[in-house]
Design an enzyme around this catalytic site. Structure first.
Site, mmCIF file in Angstrom:
data_model
loop_
_atom_site.group_PDB
_atom_site.id
_atom_site.type_symbol
_atom_site.label_atom_id
_atom_site.label_comp_id
_atom_site.label_asym_id
_atom_site.label_seq_id
_atom_site.Cartn_x
_atom_site.Cartn_y
_atom_site.Cartn_z
ATOM 1 N N CYS A 101 -8.319 19.496 20.816
ATOM 2 C CA CYS A 101 -8.009 19.663 22.229
ATOM 3 C C CYS A 101 -7.230 18.447 22.714
ATOM 4 O O CYS A 101 -7.718 17.659 23.551
ATOM 5 C CB CYS A 101 -9.293 19.853 23.032
ATOM 6 S SG CYS A 101 -10.238 21.247 22.430
ATOM 7 N N GLU A 102 -6.099 18.227 22.107
ATOM 8 C CA GLU A 102 -5.240 17.068 22.343
ATOM 9 C C GLU A 102 -3.836 17.557 22.083
ATOM 10 O O GLU A 102 -3.553 18.019 20.982
ATOM 11 C CB GLU A 102 -5.538 15.974 21.285
ATOM 12 C CG GLU A 102 -6.548 14.939 21.645
ATOM 13 C CD GLU A 102 -6.120 14.067 22.802
ATOM 14 O OE1 GLU A 102 -4.915 13.839 22.982
ATOM 15 O OE2 GLU A 102 -7.019 13.626 23.543
ATOM 16 N N ARG A 130 -0.740 9.984 11.623
ATOM 17 C CA ARG A 130 0.534 9.287 11.853
ATOM 18 C C ARG A 130 1.482 10.021 12.813
ATOM 19 O O ARG A 130 2.040 9.381 13.700
ATOM 20 C CB ARG A 130 1.233 8.973 10.523
ATOM 21 C CG ARG A 130 0.412 8.047 9.625
ATOM 22 C CD ARG A 130 1.178 7.584 8.407
ATOM 23 N NE ARG A 130 2.229 6.661 8.760
ATOM 24 C CZ ARG A 130 3.505 6.958 8.851
ATOM 25 N NH1 ARG A 130 3.933 8.173 8.575
ATOM 26 N NH2 ARG A 130 4.374 6.054 9.224
ATOM 27 N N GLY A 147 0.852 -1.181 0.000
ATOM 28 C CA GLY A 147 0.000 0.000 0.000
ATOM 29 C C GLY A 147 0.893 1.237 0.000
ATOM 30 O O GLY A 147 1.025 1.943 -0.992
ATOM 31 N N TYR A 178 2.135 7.640 15.953
ATOM 32 C CA TYR A 178 3.432 6.955 16.124
ATOM 33 C C TYR A 178 4.618 7.915 16.220
ATOM 34 O O TYR A 178 5.754 7.491 16.062
ATOM 35 C CB TYR A 178 3.785 6.049 14.938
ATOM 36 C CG TYR A 178 2.743 5.333 14.160
ATOM 37 C CD1 TYR A 178 2.129 4.188 14.696
ATOM 38 C CD2 TYR A 178 2.424 5.719 12.856
ATOM 39 C CE1 TYR A 178 1.219 3.476 13.932
ATOM 40 C CE2 TYR A 178 1.519 4.994 12.103
ATOM 41 C CZ TYR A 178 0.914 3.883 12.654
ATOM 42 O OH TYR A 178 0.033 3.165 11.896
HETATM 43 C C1 LIG Z 1 -1.624 -2.885 6.015
HETATM 44 C C2 LIG Z 1 -1.492 -4.136 5.267
HETATM 45 C C3 LIG Z 1 -0.867 -4.144 4.025
HETATM 46 C C4 LIG Z 1 -0.236 -2.923 3.425
HETATM 47 O O1 LIG Z 1 0.818 -2.444 4.183
HETATM 48 P P1 LIG Z 1 1.729 -1.274 3.631
HETATM 49 O O2 LIG Z 1 2.657 -0.988 4.768
HETATM 50 O O3 LIG Z 1 0.848 -0.132 3.324
HETATM 51 O O4 LIG Z 1 2.443 -1.800 2.427
HETATM 52 C C5 LIG Z 1 -0.844 -5.332 3.322
HETATM 53 N N1 LIG Z 1 -1.388 -6.453 3.827
HETATM 54 C C6 LIG Z 1 -1.976 -6.486 5.021
HETATM 55 C C7 LIG Z 1 -2.559 -7.750 5.504
HETATM 56 C C8 LIG Z 1 -2.047 -5.332 5.789
HETATM 57 O O5 LIG Z 1 -2.636 -5.365 6.982
#
Ligand SMILES: *Cc1c(COP(=O)(O)O)cnc(C)c1O
Length: 412
Positions: A341-342, A310, A274, A314
């Protein structure tokens, strides 16, 4: 210090802001296409390769359509993600359903779409059979536990909630065969936002060796190995993009060394990236509203953590460019904050930046994955628009901003 590039300038964004007020996320179609082509090319050696784009990273059907045109499938993990894939025209074995703690209704939908189902737990074999019936092909997610160390975001596999243990993988394949399933796949995902190319090669070696053992011990012939996602991106200007060609070549060597002698060739290689596909090609565009000087210097912007979680979640670094001041010296140190308010509603802490004035437009980099998607409505904050910067330089609204009426729509 290396710079991070922008596919737009201040004038273009000022024009866009007249039509679509900040904050919004903007995505660069050309960049997304180029990156996914490079990924697919790196695995061109594989007998059958497929990238199943992790829908959760950027769940917008316009983006899914672009990726489908490039030959991608969709990795879905919820009902909404299955429906999105379907609406983008991605169905059947173009969908990998990798979920966990799965409600039966989602298995039913996945079966209706004829998606490839990748099970998260051994108990889900019976659960799936009972509620949706067993499909022709079933995959399992392997969790190597203490065999492997993970990284900061996903944590160590031994304390991660996902997948089957090694013993359960063997048991699972035996059970599936007993129940008449004839086609199999195997999956693992042990890292998130990992920048070390070698880590992915090691993951392939681990999964290939497991596939070979499974064949030996249970007779189940795995026809694909899904190496998951988790390829990182250089959020910081001094970091480097993962050498995807090196990953492809390393996986190829492992395939030659392990899969071919095991008699498992031809076997398909799948990925579920992703972040690496869309992450670097999105920006959260926001306007500076206020300048505040107390014990530290603050820049308050019109976006907040609800648009990009993010950094607050994190402590993740997201680079910030002040449009029109890209080359100005970084003479100031600011916390760049939103209005929740965080106190963790901060996009940057102690960040050297050029002098910022109210009205300046900031681009927060690398929001193309796990950005808008992670949004929420705390404090009644509305989720922003998403805009596509098309290959021909034009722009297109691909999700409108929420209105206050949207926010109140569920109240009884
Ligand atoms: C989140 C996730 C991905 C994608 O992760 P990326 O870090 O965005 O590449 C792929 N497979 C599963 C099962 C996930 O939970």
């Amino acid at each position: 210090m290396p710079q991070k590039e922008l596919p737009f300038n201040l004038e273009q964004i000022q024009k866009l802001v007249e039509k679509y007020p900040t904050p919004f996320h903007i995505y660069d179609e050309a960049g997304i296409r180029k990156t996914v082509r490079e990924l697919i090319r790196a695995f061109a050696w594989a007998p059958a390769f497929k990238e199943f784009f992790a829908v959760k990273a950027l769940p917008n059907p316009h983006i899914l359509k672009i990726l489908k045109e490039e030959g991608c499938g969709a990795d879905c993990s919820s009902l909404a993600e299955l429906v999105l894939a379907e609406r983008a025209g991605i169905i059947g074995p173009e969908i990998m359903f990798t979920s966990n703690d799965t409600p039966w209704q989602e298995f039913v939908k996945a079966r209706q779409l004829n998606a490839i189902i990748n099970l998260d737990d051994i108990s889900h074999i019976d659960y799936l059979e009972k509620h949706a019936g067993l499909p022709e092909i079933v995959s399992m997610r392997f969790n190597p536990g203490p065999e492997r160390t993970g990284n900061a975001i996903i944590g160590d596999p031994a304390s991660a909630k996902y997948g089957f243990t090694r013993e359960q993988v063997f048991e699972g394949f035996l059970l599936l065969q007993k129940k008449g399933v004839k086609r199999f796949g195997i999956h693992t995902m042990v890292a998130s936002n990992e920048l070390n190319a070698d880590y992915f090669v090691q993951t392939a070696v681990m999964l290939f060796e497991l596939a070979a053992k499974v064949y030996q011990k249970t007779g189940a012939r795995v026809e694909f190995a899904n190496l998951g996602g988790g390829i990182g991106i250089p959020y910081k200007p001094e970091q480097k993009t993962v050498d995807i060609v090196a990953v492809g070549q390393g996986v190829k060597k492992a395939y030659r060394d392990i899969i071919e002698p095991a008699g498992l060739a031809p076997m398909s290689i799948f990925l579920e990236c992703g972040r690496a596909i869309t992450g670097p090609h999105g920006w959260l565009v926001t306007t500076a509203l206020h300048k505040k000087q107390i014990y530290k210097d603050y820049i308050g912007v019109d976006a907040c953590m609800a648009n990009l979680m993010r950094p607050g979640l994190y402590g993740a670094y997201h680079h910030i460019s002040v449009l029109g001041k890209e080359d100005a010296p970084k003479t100031r140190v600011y916390d760049v904050v939103g209005s929740l308010c965080e106190n963790n509603d901060k996009f940057a802490i102690d960040r050297p930046l050029p002098e910022i004035e109210p009205g300046d437009i900031l681009a927060i980099h690398d929001t193309g994955a796990h950005g808008h998607a992670m949004g929420f409505n705390y404090n009644g904050k509305l989720r922003s628009a998403e805009i596509l910067l098309c290959e021909d330089g034009s722009t297109r609204l691909i999700r409108r901003a929420e209105t206050i009426d949207d926010h109140f729509a569920t109240l009884v």
